[in-house]
Design a protein around this motif. Structure first.
Motif, PDB file in Angstrom:
ATOM      1  N   UNK A  38      85.745  96.928  47.901  1.00 41.29           N
ATOM      2  CA  UNK A  38      85.381  96.871  49.294  1.00 41.29           C
ATOM      3  C   UNK A  38      86.401  96.841  50.400  1.00 41.29           C
ATOM      4  N   UNK A  39      87.212  95.845  50.061  1.00 37.46           N
ATOM      5  CA  UNK A  39      88.426  95.518  50.772  1.00 37.46           C
ATOM      6  C   UNK A  39      89.280  96.870  50.988  1.00 37.46           C
ATOM      7  N   UNK A  40      89.493  97.418  50.066  1.00 36.94           N
ATOM      8  CA  UNK A  40      90.150  98.847  50.213  1.00 36.94           C
ATOM      9  C   UNK A  40      89.613  99.907  50.781  1.00 36.94           C
ATOM     10  N   UNK A  41      88.020  99.877  50.651  1.00 41.43           N
ATOM     11  CA  UNK A  41      87.386 100.939  51.550  1.00 41.43           C
ATOM     12  C   UNK A  41      87.595 100.599  53.261  1.00 41.43           C
ATOM     13  N   UNK A  42      87.547  99.293  53.436  1.00 42.20           N
ATOM     14  CA  UNK A  42      87.723  98.872  54.934  1.00 42.20           C
ATOM     15  C   UNK A  42      89.017  99.088  55.165  1.00 42.20           C
ATOM     16  N   UNK A  43      90.320  99.043  54.402  1.00 41.08           N
ATOM     17  CA  UNK A  43      91.490  99.235  54.765  1.00 41.08           C
ATOM     18  C   UNK A  43      91.695 100.733  55.008  1.00 41.08           C
ATOM     19  N   UNK A  44      91.193 101.571  54.344  1.00 36.53           N
ATOM     20  CA  UNK A  44      91.229 102.843  54.293  1.00 36.53           C
ATOM     21  C   UNK A  44      90.385 103.682  55.405  1.00 36.53           C
ATOM     22  N   UNK A  45      89.505 102.748  56.039  1.00 38.27           N
ATOM     23  CA  UNK A  45      88.816 103.133  57.161  1.00 38.27           C
ATOM     24  C   UNK A  45      87.467 103.979  56.936  1.00 38.27           C
ATOM     25  N   UNK A  46      87.064 103.828  55.462  1.00 42.54           N
ATOM     26  CA  UNK A  46      85.799 104.320  55.095  1.00 42.54           C
ATOM     27  C   UNK A  46      84.725 103.421  55.543  1.00 42.54           C
ATOM     28  N   UNK A  47      84.800 102.046  55.584  1.00 39.70           N
ATOM     29  CA  UNK A  47      84.016 101.294  56.161  1.00 39.70           C
ATOM     30  C   UNK A  47      84.787 100.814  57.309  1.00 39.70           C
ATOM     31  N   UNK A  48      84.230 101.390  58.429  1.00 39.54           N
ATOM     32  CA  UNK A  48      84.638 100.917  59.873  1.00 39.54           C
ATOM     33  C   UNK A  48      84.209  99.507  60.328  1.00 39.54           C
ATOM     34  N   UNK A  49      83.176  99.332  60.177  1.00 39.76           N
ATOM     35  CA  UNK A  49      82.592  97.895  60.538  1.00 39.76           C
ATOM     36  C   UNK A  49      81.379  97.442  60.123  1.00 39.76           C
ATOM     37  N   UNK A  50      81.028  96.207  60.025  1.00 41.32           N
ATOM     38  CA  UNK A  50      79.773  95.913  59.510  1.00 41.32           C
ATOM     39  C   UNK A  50      78.885  95.367  60.551  1.00 41.32           C
ATOM     40  N   UNK A  51      77.609  95.934  60.892  1.00 46.30           N
ATOM     41  CA  UNK A  51      76.521  95.591  61.971  1.00 46.30           C
ATOM     42  C   UNK A  51      75.417  95.376  61.502  1.00 46.30           C
ATOM     43  N   UNK A  52      74.394  94.954  62.330  1.00 45.80           N
ATOM     44  CA  UNK A  52      72.904  94.884  62.131  1.00 45.80           C
ATOM     45  C   UNK A  52      72.304  96.052  62.803  1.00 45.80           C
ATOM     46  N   UNK A  53      71.275  96.487  62.365  1.00 42.21           N
ATOM     47  CA  UNK A  53      70.418  97.539  62.767  1.00 42.21           C
ATOM     48  C   UNK A  53      69.265  96.837  63.541  1.00 42.21           C
ATOM     49  N   UNK A  54      69.218  97.048  64.838  1.00 42.19           N
ATOM     50  CA  UNK A  54      67.893  96.322  65.585  1.00 42.19           C
ATOM     51  C   UNK A  54      67.362  97.438  66.092  1.00 42.19           C
ATOM     52  N   UNK A  55      65.832  97.163  66.441  1.00 45.92           N
ATOM     53  CA  UNK A  55      64.973  97.775  67.140  1.00 45.92           C
ATOM     54  C   UNK A  55      65.224  98.218  68.510  1.00 45.92           C
ATOM     55  N   UNK A  56      65.648  99.061  69.038  1.00 40.82           N
ATOM     56  CA  UNK A  56      66.119  99.212  70.644  1.00 40.82           C
ATOM     57  C   UNK A  56      64.798  98.751  71.465  1.00 40.82           C
ATOM     58  N   UNK A  57      63.772  98.901  71.328  1.00 38.82           N
ATOM     59  CA  UNK A  57      62.622  98.853  72.232  1.00 38.82           C
ATOM     60  C   UNK A  57      62.524  97.300  72.138  1.00 38.82           C
ATOM     61  N   UNK A  58      62.656  96.604  71.034  1.00 37.06           N
ATOM     62  CA  UNK A  58      62.501  95.172  70.955  1.00 37.06           C
ATOM     63  C   UNK A  58      63.553  94.457  72.060  1.00 37.06           C
ATOM     64  N   UNK A  59      64.515  95.147  72.153  1.00 36.72           N
ATOM     65  CA  UNK A  59      65.683  94.488  72.992  1.00 36.72           C
ATOM     66  C   UNK A  59      65.483  95.210  74.461  1.00 36.72           C
ATOM     67  N   UNK A  60      64.282  95.644  74.839  1.00 33.58           N
ATOM     68  CA  UNK A  60      64.001  96.169  76.279  1.00 33.58           C
ATOM     69  C   UNK A  60      64.707  97.723  76.286  1.00 33.58           C
ATOM     70  N   UNK A  61      65.133  98.369  75.386  1.00 33.17           N
ATOM     71  CA  UNK A  61      65.788  99.771  75.529  1.00 33.17           C
ATOM     72  C   UNK A  61      64.933 100.857  74.746  1.00 33.17           C
ATOM     73  N   UNK A  62      63.517 100.994  75.367  1.00 29.15           N
ATOM     74  CA  UNK A  62      62.760 101.878  74.440  1.00 29.15           C
ATOM     75  C   UNK A  62      62.757 103.124  75.130  1.00 29.15           C
TER      76      UNK A  62
END
Length: 151
Positions: A38-62
């Motif tokens: 996983x570290x190597x995948x990050x270094x090579x740019x395969x994994x660009x970032x780790x994030x959370x997927x949220x419901x846009x409507x729940x954040x007022x962006x429906x």
């Protein structure tokens, strides 16, 4: 990338909080070996970032709209201008009748109208055509498991 790397990426796309021990078990590696891959995948740019997927409507962006942006000039150097509009989630240079395709999320159609106004302030923008999405069947990430299959 080999098949194990592809499996690791697919597992992380499902749940990026998985422990390296669990990832290793799933692909037949030790926790340390999974961590190293996983570290190597990050270094090579395969994994660009780790994030959370949220419901846009729940954040007022429906309100979701896709906007085709027409221009009088090449827009390939205008990425920063589009990125300065926080409601724009994605911006793509495209081939076809328009120059740029943007994905916009707002709370209301009035806010969408304001985004369209701000798009016209970008140098070279000559027109827009917005399509508002009524519902989304699905959204999915790129599957690393399909990458090894011939087209």
């Amino acid at each position: 990338m080999d098949d194990i790397d592809r499996e690791l990426v697919a597992l992380l796309q499902q749940d990026a909080t998985q422990a390296y021990a669990a990832l290793g078990r799933a692909v037949g590696l030790s926790a340390g070996a999974a961590h190293e891959r996983v570290r190597k995948l990050r270094e090579r740019g395969v994994i660009r970032r780790t994030t959370v997927e949220v419901d846009p409507a729940a954040l007022g962006r429906g309100v979701l709209a896709f906007v085709m942006v027409d221009s009088t000039v090449w827009m390939g150097d205008s990425g920063d201008a589009f990125a300065a509009v926080p409601e724009i989630q994605e911006a793509h240079i495209i081939a076809g009748s328009a120059s740029v395709l943007v994905k916009v999320r707002t709370a209301t159609t009035e806010q969408l109208q304001d985004v369209l106004r701000r798009l016209y302030a970008i140098e070279g923008v000559s027109g827009t055509q917005a399509t508002v999405s009524l519902d989304t069947f699905f959204e999915r990430p790129v599957s690393p498991l399909d990458a090894s299959r011939p087209a």
